[in-house]
Structure formats: structure tokens, C-alpha cells
Design an enzyme around this catalytic site. Structure first.
Site, PDB file in Angstrom:
ATOM      1  N   CYS A  45       0.839  -1.200   0.000  1.00  9.38           N
ATOM      2  CA  CYS A  45       0.000   0.000   0.000  1.00  9.38           C
ATOM      3  C   CYS A  45       0.876   1.252   0.000  1.00  9.38           C
ATOM      4  O   CYS A  45       0.625   2.200  -0.745  1.00  9.38           O
ATOM      5  CB  CYS A  45      -0.928  -0.010   1.212  1.00  9.38           C
TER       6      CYS A  45
ATOM      7  N   CYS B 109      -6.087  -3.074   7.289  1.00 16.82           N
ATOM      8  CA  CYS B 109      -7.326  -2.288   7.231  1.00 16.82           C
ATOM      9  C   CYS B 109      -8.503  -3.044   6.627  1.00 16.82           C
ATOM     10  O   CYS B 109      -9.646  -2.837   7.029  1.00 16.82           O
ATOM     11  CB  CYS B 109      -7.094  -0.972   6.498  1.00 16.82           C
TER      12      CYS B 109
END
Length: 381
Positions: A118, A215
Site C-alpha cells: 500500500c 485495514c
């Protein structure tokens, strides 16, 4: 290292008011403090928050970053401190660059680290380009890591607080990205110091809990996410020993990781057994004694090198490495095979080295990060 008096706190030779900085705001206390501090110092701050996945699902999940409630919190901090804030829809980018690879890597028997991808493929790539499009002089984040100016330009260093250091997740930051990035929290002695600053600025997120887990993986249950992303992935198979003897059955390779001992369901044996290999093609979980987990030779590829000279300039580099985020650096030797591949010899064997994890390089006896790469073909010798 003290800054030249002609430079502002971000290293530019102009007043803060003439220095535009995009702050990547997750909605948590760390990035909120960065934005608030820079705004108070008079910088031209623009806050940007990424919407990475569906708001409806995210709102119901506590302890995640970039969720719906976090977007609200980031916007509120911007209002409190009086700077503009934008939300960018990166759902498709995030799915293509991070989530899909996570699922495929896990199905291939690896143990991926999507937070690194990410940072590499979304935050420090597309978001950084957005910051440039906004004509920002730099982009700041709330990561606990330090950027220091060395003899050959910017260097990446561990955070002052070893307990908060995020260097393992940021090894793939390139020299070009490092030139543009700033990490204002890296020098702080503790997370408590960050929360004190949040209280000083009167931020509504001052007491907000830290984010937990990946997440998009609720409660750390990787397997349930993989099953949703790749229906049929949890196919049953055999648990076998290193000689191929069947010891039991499993409900899917995706439920197991290298080094796992608990939950195998094969009690009554002479000694404890651990997962030493995952054979996705044969749908087998291979188990063995603990000493089989010990690894000395680690193949690494996709290397991002941050040394002062090229990786291939030397036959050997004596460094320290981390093969898991939770382990301290251990002495090792890097033997380059190309500019992006190497064989890493651990001077002390490590247990549970798994493909899909990162191997991060550190200058021995120093806080400097020399880069790192991805472990790619299982634990070797």
C-alpha cells in the site's frame, strides 16, 4: 542534525507560508498531529485522505485506518485547524494494487504484507503524484521513521522510538520518493509525546485508539477475507509429515502459516509439530519438528537499494536484516545476484522465515535503512 538557519523546518529556503505541503491524513492521531503542527507553523497545508474501500463496510469496523469514520475525523481536524481537505476515491487502485495481490499471494502459500504494498504502490506512488499535481513542495506523513540528510542526499533512518519504528513497512521507499517525503514524527521519543501534541492543538482525535490489523482484514482473520475474494479457495486436503505420511486433514491451506503450531488437530504425537511448508498444488500442509523451521539462506528479490553505491558494486555486504516486523535486526551477509536479487545469509538461523514476507536491510550499528526486498521461494537451508 541542526538545520541551516536559512531553511525552514521542512528543509526549504523560503518562509513556511510560501511552502505548500500535502499531508496524507488517515484520520488517526499521528497524521492529524503532523497536519496540525505544520498548519500552526504557518505552512500552506493541504490534507488528503484516501477512500480505500467501501464506506458502509468500513464504518462498522473499529480499529482500521482509512475507514469511513476516519475520513470524517480527518475532515474534522482540517476544519479545526483551518486548512483545506480532500477525499480521493482510490478503491479501484487499492483493489488492483494491493488486495488482489494479497489474495493471490496467500493462495500461493505465502504470507504477504499488504501494508508495504500500500505504501509502495498507492500512498507513495499515486498519492505522491497527486501532491505534485497540487504543486506541493513535499508530502508529509505520520509514519514513525526519520529522513536525514547524508553526504549523498536524503537517507532513511529508524524512528527515535524503537517501539514505534515503521522501517520494516517502508523499506521500498525509493530515493526519488525520499527526496519528496517528510516524516515529522520520526524524532519523537514516544507515542505519548504525539498524543501530548494532539492535546496541545486541541484535536478531537487526541485520545483515538491506534489502528489495529490490516485495514481490510477484520480481526486479523485472513482466511475469511480470502474466501470472499476467491470463492472455493478453502479446499480441504491432507496434513502430512516430511516423509509424506498422512497425519490428518485440513479445511484449506489458507488457514495455515509457516511456523504455526496451534490448531493443527493432530495431537497424540511424540513431540510438537509445526507447519514447515505449504504445498498449494497438492493441497498439503507439511509439518515437522521445530528445528526444521531454522533458516540460514534467504532468497530475496524486488530489492530496493538505498546504499550510497550500487548493490552490485560489492560481492558481499555485511549488514543486519529483519525477516519479520516484530523481530530485531540480526547480522547477515547480502550476496547480490543482480541489481534487484540477492541471497541473504543469516549468521544466526531464524525460525519461521516465510515467502511473501520482507527482508529489510540495516547498516549494522547504525539507524540507517539500506533498503530491502521480498522473500520469495520458501525457507531454504
Amino acid at each position: 542534525m541542526p538545520l541551516d538557519q536559512s531553511l525552514n523546518s521542512l528543509g526549504f529556503a523560503k518562509p513556511p507560508a510560501e511552502t505548500r505541503v500535502v499531508v496524507a491524513m488517515s484520520g488517526g492521531v499521528d497524521s492529524s498531529v503532523v497536519a496540525a503542527q505544520l498548519a500552526e507553523e504557518g505552512y500552506d497545508v493541504i490534507g488528503v485522505t484516501l477512500q480505500l474501500y467501501d464506506h458502509g463496510a468500513a464504518l462498522a469496523k473499529k480499529g482500521a485506518c482509512c475507514a469511513g469514520i476516519d475520513i470524517h475525523d480527518a475532515r474534522r481536524v482540517a476544519e479545526e485547524m483551518g486548512f483545506p481537505h480532500y477525499v480521493l476515491d482510490y478503491e479501484n487502485i487499492f483493489k488492483d494494487a494491493v488486495i488482489d495481490e494479497f489474495a493471490d499471494s496467500y493462495l500461493a502459500g505465502a504470507t504477504p504484507v499488504p501494508c508495504i504494498r500500500c505504501n509502495e504502490r498507492v500512498k507513495f506512488k499515486d498519492l505522491l503524484e497527486t501532491a505534485r499535481d497540487l504543486e506541493a513542495d513535499c508530502m508529509a506523513t505520520g509514519h514513525y521513521i526519520q529522513r536525514k540528510t547524508g553526504a549523498n542526499g536524503p537517507e532513511l533512518h529508524c524512528a527515535a522510538d524503537a517501539a514505534r519504528d515503521q522501517s520494516y513497512f517502508l523499506f521500498s521507499t525509493t530515493p526519488e520518493q525520499l527526496d519528496y517525503l517528510r516524516f515529522p514524527l520520526g524524532h519523537l521519543p514516544s507515542k505519548a509525546a504525539t498524543r501530548e501534541l494532539a492535546s496541545k492543538y486541541g484535536l478531537s482525535v487526541a485520545d483515538k485508539p491506534d489502528s489495529q490489523d490490516i485495514c481490510f482484514v477484520p480481526d486479523g482473520n485472513y482466511a475469511s477475507v480470502i474466501e470472499k475474494l476467491r470463492p472455493g479457495a478453502a479446499e480441504p486436503g491432507e496434513i502430512v509429515d516430511i516423509d509424506g505420511n498422512v497425519l490428518g486433514q485440513h479445511t484449506g491451506v489458507i488457514h495455515y502459516t509457516i511456523g504455526q503450531r496451534r490448531g493443527l488437530g493432530i495431537g497424540g504425537l511424540a513431540g510438537p509439530l509445526y507447519v514447515v511448508k505449504l504445498d498449494v498444488d497438492e493441497k498439503q500442509v507439511i509439518v515437522g519438528p521445530k528445528d526444521m523451521l531454522a533458516t540460514r539462506s534467504v532468497p530475496v528479490r524486488e530489492i530496493n537499494w538505498l546504499g550510497d553505491t550500487a548493490l552490485t558494486d560489492q560481492d558481499e555486504w555485511h549488514v543486519s536484516v529483519k525477516v519479520r516486523s516484530t523481530r530485531p535486526p540480526r547480522e547477515a551477509i547480502i550476496r547480490p545476484l543482480s541489481a534487484t536479487e540477492a541471497e541473504v545469509e543469516l549468521l544466526t538461523p531464524e525460525e519461521g522465515v516465510s515467502p511473501g514476507q520482507a527482508c529489510v536491510f540495516y547498516e549494522t550499528g547504525s539507524s540507517r535503512i539500506l533498503g530491502g526486498g521480498w522473500i520469495w521461494k520458501g525457507h531454504a537451508t
